[in-house]
Design a protein around this motif. Structure first.
Motif, PDB file in Angstrom:
ATOM      1  N   ALA A   7      69.259  -2.731  19.294  1.00  0.00           N
ATOM      2  CA  ALA A   7      69.463  -1.291  19.159  1.00  0.00           C
ATOM      3  C   ALA A   7      68.560  -0.627  20.179  1.00  0.00           C
ATOM      4  CB  ALA A   7      69.105  -0.801  17.750  1.00  0.00           C
ATOM      5  N   VAL A  50      69.343   7.257  17.647  1.00  0.00           N
ATOM      6  CA  VAL A  50      69.508   5.808  17.758  1.00  0.00           C
ATOM      7  C   VAL A  50      70.914   5.444  18.227  1.00  0.00           C
ATOM      8  CG1 VAL A  50      69.273   3.621  16.513  1.00  0.00           C
ATOM      9  CG2 VAL A  50      68.066   5.652  15.692  1.00  0.00           C
ATOM     10  N   ALA A  93      71.499   1.416  12.429  1.00  0.00           N
ATOM     11  CA  ALA A  93      70.981   2.743  12.806  1.00  0.00           C
ATOM     12  C   ALA A  93      70.056   3.277  11.720  1.00  0.00           C
ATOM     13  CB  ALA A  93      72.134   3.707  13.049  1.00  0.00           C
ATOM     14  N   ALA A  95      73.180   1.948  18.000  1.00  0.00           N
ATOM     15  CA  ALA A  95      73.149   0.641  17.349  1.00  0.00           C
ATOM     16  C   ALA A  95      74.587   0.165  17.144  1.00  0.00           C
ATOM     17  CB  ALA A  95      72.424   0.735  16.006  1.00  0.00           C
ATOM     18  N   MET A  99      77.102  12.076  14.090  1.00  0.00           N
ATOM     19  CA  MET A  99      77.105  10.696  14.569  1.00  0.00           C
ATOM     20  C   MET A  99      78.466  10.272  15.064  1.00  0.00           C
ATOM     21  SD  MET A  99      76.499   8.653  11.001  1.00  0.00           S
ATOM     22  CE  MET A  99      76.402   7.050  11.836  1.00  0.00           C
ATOM     23  N   THR A 141      66.681   3.373  21.354  1.00  0.00           N
ATOM     24  CA  THR A 141      66.514   4.804  21.116  1.00  0.00           C
ATOM     25  C   THR A 141      67.308   5.561  22.175  1.00  0.00           C
ATOM     26  OG1 THR A 141      64.566   4.911  22.523  1.00  0.00           O
ATOM     27  CG2 THR A 141      64.202   4.523  20.169  1.00  0.00           C
ATOM     28  N   THR A 159      77.616   2.733  17.178  1.00  0.00           N
ATOM     29  CA  THR A 159      77.277   3.725  16.169  1.00  0.00           C
ATOM     30  C   THR A 159      76.038   4.451  16.676  1.00  0.00           C
ATOM     31  OG1 THR A 159      78.100   2.250  14.480  1.00  0.00           O
ATOM     32  CG2 THR A 159      76.668   4.050  13.743  1.00  0.00           C
ATOM     33  N   GLY A 160      76.166   5.745  16.794  1.00  0.00           N
ATOM     34  CA  GLY A 160      75.017   6.511  17.306  1.00  0.00           C
ATOM     35  C   GLY A 160      74.796   7.731  16.452  1.00  0.00           C
TER      36      GLY A 160
END
Lengths: 491, 490
Positions: free
Chosen positions: A169, A215, A223, A217, A439, A171, A189-190
């Protein structure tokens, strides 16, 4: 090993089935092997990573019971977060020589407190200004799903690195969509949390009232683990909010029965690609089957989000980037004979074209005689946009729509036309203007020639509903498998 | 106003902007200390350096101090004020902008009363806002290079802006001194002008007497003494009148006062000026001052000079003049009250000693010695006055003791007693001893006695002098008078 979820890695570390050193070395090897193709890292920190991994292993050896979940898990940082002792470039020639003497609060929380391992610093659009990662001083980043295409931006390096499993993952930051748009374009997935949820201290400012760390991920669950460690009040950031952080992983499995989801009509208009629309419709049906009630809602001022953003963000950027003057750190021109010349040349040489464009726009809209017409007006419209969301959240718990109008575009396709590039963020910008959490989650693929390109859907919630958003995303991901797909050329 | 200006038919219009450093422990937006005179860049943290990613955090101590100032000048204190960014490029301005309060300042619409030539005049204070100080450029430190010292960067300031209601250099100085007195009294500013704690910009224009429009003004920047302010304004008034009378025009410009020549010279014209592009600082929240907090600040306000002077008159029975003199500086007023309290003596006696003897000695000693470094502390002076009050020594002997104390012949709070004892200065109040001295003086001066008794009353002083001489000044003067009168009468 790199296909494991963060929870699985964490369990394996606790059970001593693998060591953090092995895990870290594995990802470092993958970076060494694949990143020449992607250019997703600006700086890789193998020595530091292995030291941190060894420290994590030592702690795990003393007893895994009290170990935080991220202890020993490798992560990558967007190169916008200051990391003490490591170059922090923000994707700019201006800061090519800048070794940060301190760490951002988010970095301290993730690595010093939670014990995650820092693999390196990810490529990004210069000062986070861009939607394709093509404005980086360190060159463009390739999309792992199709290396002729962009990964999105500005967190394009973080997205490509995670999509290609070069890091579990990473940042990222999101000022107008810089987490969600790359997530959509690379099948990740953010999450962009509520403004004020993650400290901005040490996160190099682009537009202070819009910037928010988050994040990228593979899944909502991953996340949730990373965001859990990043989030929280920071006395060093006056705009961070002093409010307890919810337990994001605890509620992932809550049922969605009765969840009220709104579909903003303004997000489903002609500009939206038909295949993307089909994927969003299918995802909506999944949510319905999971027990959600879906109904149409309206965000009447949605069309004003992009023009509003392109007043507010450049205005704040022009101010925030004033400090890069060649005097104390960063790029300094050679042989200037006056202070004025030092400023002029250092900034002309140190900043790329897009950054200079936004500084000029921002300077203009704040100028005497133009302030009322542009900046003040934009702030008024911003309030209207926020009120649209307030009204919508009176009727529904969250909003669902597309993240982008289409799949990833080709490298170089939009570089000549800034406005078409800016329109990439048409669905994402409003959440930043309103400060609400949002997201992206992968919801399908579009086949173009030989390539399969990810499609993303966006969930938006009212302020501080990150737990609920992650819960909805996780339930969707339990019911579907889109988030488990990986690009084939990075096995 | 000096007569030349008065006669010329011109009138000066003056407005002052004062930058007053607040003496908080740490800076206004960072945790670095606010210290003057240390090695360059030893009190400059990441925030002060404007490093990438740093954020300001407001030090609420500055708010308390700014609010105290607002209360002292009877101003409106904003419940909600805001910080803005003011943009310009300069080497000692690390962020490329200064954080200041532009649209919503903390203090607005106050006033203070000044007195010039016995006439009291009220000067309006338009506003006072909080802001951060810049660093310093060190042009002389390195050959062909400029050094930057950021120790001062981020020191909290209030910028106090007057209405253009000042009409002469004398009024300007009176206004500045009053302002200086208030901020030092409040304990919010150290008030050291040489160290830049308190700096003044003077906006000056002139117009024909009776005109209602303002003339074009110039701004003389960063003048750091009362005397220089006076000279700069006087120079600027004469210069502008001269230009206008010669048919010229005043250019709106920034000027700098040169103490060497007593003149101001042009620094930059207004056309070159920056567009500061003010906008609300998105890194900082609005500054909220709750009513309760303001009430608590008000309750904890130190007594201001005018109130203190009034109290000194009623509580200690002092004259208006004495009360004003003793309250001119908070330190002096505190010193005086300490003397009264510790001596338990007549407050008027104490006032005389503080004003005449102590201030006299301080004045004579010059700039090197001030009240804070006085060789005679309040307790020591009280010790001396106590001995006058209980008749241990006479007022005259006390002057000698004071001088010995000043010259450090004894130290500490009991210095007076030590000197009295060492020098045997205890007053003679024993009637027998004094009578013996008188008898001897009378016996030794038969011709003067005869003259006195023959009607030469003036000779009484001669006898007093002889008796005092014989007792080395220690005889109680009142007793000497009474006994001598009786004896001489025969």
């Amino acid at each position: 090993m790199h296909e494991l979820s963060i929870r699985e890695m964490s369990e394996a570390l606790r059970d001593r089935r693998i060591s953090s050193r092995e895990l870290t070395q594995h990802f470092l090897d993958r970076i060494a092997h694949f990143d020449a193709r992607l250019n997703s890292f600006i700086t890789v920190t193998p020595e530091r990573a292995l030291q941190q991994a060894d420290a994590a292993d030592a702690r795990l050896a003393q007893g895994a019971d009290t170990a935080p979940p991220l202890l020993g898990i490798p992560l990558a940082e967007k190169d916008i977060f200051c990391t003490e002792g490591v170059r922090t470039s923000c994707g700019s020639k201006m800061l090519d020589n800048f070794i940060a003497p301190y760490s951002a609060t988010a970095v301290r929380k993730l690595h010093d407190e939670a014990g995650a391992v820092l693999l390196g610093k990810c490529n990004m659009d210069e000062f986070a200004m861009g939607s394709s990662n093509e404005t980086s001083f360190y060159g463009p980043v390739k999309n792992p799903w199709d290396e002729t295409r962009v990964p999105g931006g500005s967190s394009g390096g973080s997205a490509a690195a995670v999509a290609a499993s070069l890091a579990p993952a990473a940042t990222a930051t999101d000022t107008g969509g810089s987490i969600r748009q790359p997530a959509a374009l690379t099948g990740l997935t953010g999450i962009k949390p509520t403004y004020g949820r993650v400290s901005r201290y040490g996160m190099i400012a682009f537009a202070s009232s819009l910037d928010q760390g988050g994040v990228l991920a593979h899944s909502a669950e991953d996340a949730a683990y990373v965001l859990q460690a990043m989030a929280g009040f920071d006395p060093r950031d006056s705009t961070s909010v002093d409010r307890p952080v919810e337990d994001y992983t605890a509620t992932l499995n809550a049922p969605l029965k009765g969840l009220r989801i709104g579909l903003p009509g303004e997000y489903f208009t002609d500009g939206l690609d038909a295949k993307v629309r089909v994927a969003i419709d299918a995802a909506t049906e999944v949510f319905r089957q999971l027990g959600a009630e879906v109904r149409p809602v309206s965000l009447p001022h949605a069309a004003l989000a992009v023009p509003t953003y392109y007043v507010v963000a450049p205005a704040e950027a022009s101010s925030n980037l004033s400090r890069y003057d060649g005097v104390r750190y960063g790029h300094r021109t050679e042989g200037a004979t006056s202070l004025e010349e030092l400023y002029r040349k250092s900034r002309a040489e140190g900043f790329g074209a897009e950054v200079q464009r936004r500084i000029m726009v921002g300077t203009y809209v704040l100028s005497h005689g133009y302030y009322d017409a542009y900046y003040r007006q934009a702030q008024k419209v911003r309030r209207l946009i926020a009120q649209d969301f307030d009204a919508a959240f009176q009727q529904v718990d969250m909003l669902l729509g597309p993240t982008t109008t289409d799949i990833a575009f080709k490298l170089g396709e939009k570089t000549a036309d800034p406005v078409s590039m800016y329109l990439n963020d048409v669905y994402t910008i409003a959440a930043n203007l309103a400060g609400i959490p949002a997201m992206n989650l992968p919801c399908g693929f579009k086949t173009v020639g030989d390539a399969e390109l990810p499609i993303g859907l966006q969930l938006m919630g009212s302020a501080f509903t990150e737990a609920r958003l992650l819960n909805a995303a996780h339930q969707y991901q339990q019911a579907t498998g889109w988030h488990q797909r990986r690009p084939v050329n990075f096995e | 106003m000096d007569t030349s200006v008065q006669d010329s038919g011109w009138e000066a219009v003056i407005g002052l902007e004062v930058h007053c450093q607040l003496n908080t422990e740490s800076k206004i937006f960072s945790a670095a200390a606010t210290h003057f005179g240390d090695e360059p860049n030893t009190h400059a943290c990441a925030v002060d350096l404007g490093l990438p990613g740093v954020l300001p955090v407001f030090n609420h101590d500055a708010l308390t101090k700014a609010a105290m100032f607002g209360l002292a000048i009877d101003a409106t204190i904003a419940e909600r004020s805001m910080f803005d960014r003011k943009h310009y490029f300069y080497a000692d301005l690390p962020k490329g902008y200064q954080i200041t309060q532009w649209t919503y300042p903390i203090v607005a619409r106050g006033h203070l009363d000044i007195e010039v030539d016995g006439i009291t005049k009220r000067i309006g204070v338009t506003r006072a806002h909080m802001e951060e100080d810049a660093g310093k450029s060190l042009h002389d430190a390195y050959p062909h290079m400029t050094g930057i010292d950021l120790n001062r960067a981020g020191t909290p300031l209030i910028e106090i802006v007057s209405e253009p209601e000042i009409r002469s250099a004398a009024e300007a100085v009176a206004y500045l001194k009053k302002l200086h007195q208030i901020v030092v009294y409040l304990g919010i500013c150290d008030g050291n002008m040489a160290e830049g704690n308190f700096r003044c910009d003077a906006n000056v224009s002139v117009r024909r007497r009776g005109a209602t429009e303002f003339g074009t003004r110039t701004e003389s920047k960063n003048i750091n003494s009362f005397r220089y302010v006076e000279r700069a304004i006087e120079y600027e008034i004469s210069r502008q009148i001269e230009v206008l009378e010669a048919g010229g025009k005043i250019i709106q410009e920034t000027r700098q006062f040169d103490p060497g020549t007593g003149e101001t010279r042009s620094l930059r014209v207004k056309e070159d000026a920056n567009d500061y592009r003010y906008f609300p600082d998105p890194d900082l929240l609005p500054v909220i001052l709750e009513k309760d907090t303001l009430a608590a600040i008000r309750a904890a306000m130190p007594e201001l000079p005018e109130a203190k002077a009034a109290r000194f008159q009623s509580q200690y029975g002092l004259s208006a003049y004495d009360a004003t003199t003793l309250t001119a500086e908070r330190a002096l007023a505190d010193y005086y009250e300490a003397v009264v309290k510790a001596s338990g003596a007549d407050p008027k006696l104490c006032a005389n000693w503080v004003m005449t003897d102590l201030l006299g000695a301080l004045n004579k000693a010059g700039a090197e010695v001030d009240l804070a470094r006085s060789p005679i502390g309040s307790a020591a002076l009280a010790g001396l006055i106590k001995r006058i009050a209980d008749n241990t020594i006479s007022g005259k002997i006390a002057k000698d003791v004071f001088e010995a104390m000043w010259n450090d012949e004894a130290k500490g709070d009991d210095a007076a007693d030590a000197i009295i004892k060492a020098k045997g200065l205890v007053q003679i109040t024993d009637t027998g001893a004094i009578e013996a001295a008188i008898d001897k003086v009378i016996a030794d001066n038969p011709s003067q006695l005869a003259d006195y008794r023959g009607g030469k009353d003036r000779l009484f002083g001669f006898f007093v002098g002889q008796v005092m001489k014989a007792t080395r000044g220690k005889a109680n003067p009142a007793l000497v008078n009474n006994l001598l009168k009786a004896k001489l009468a025969g």
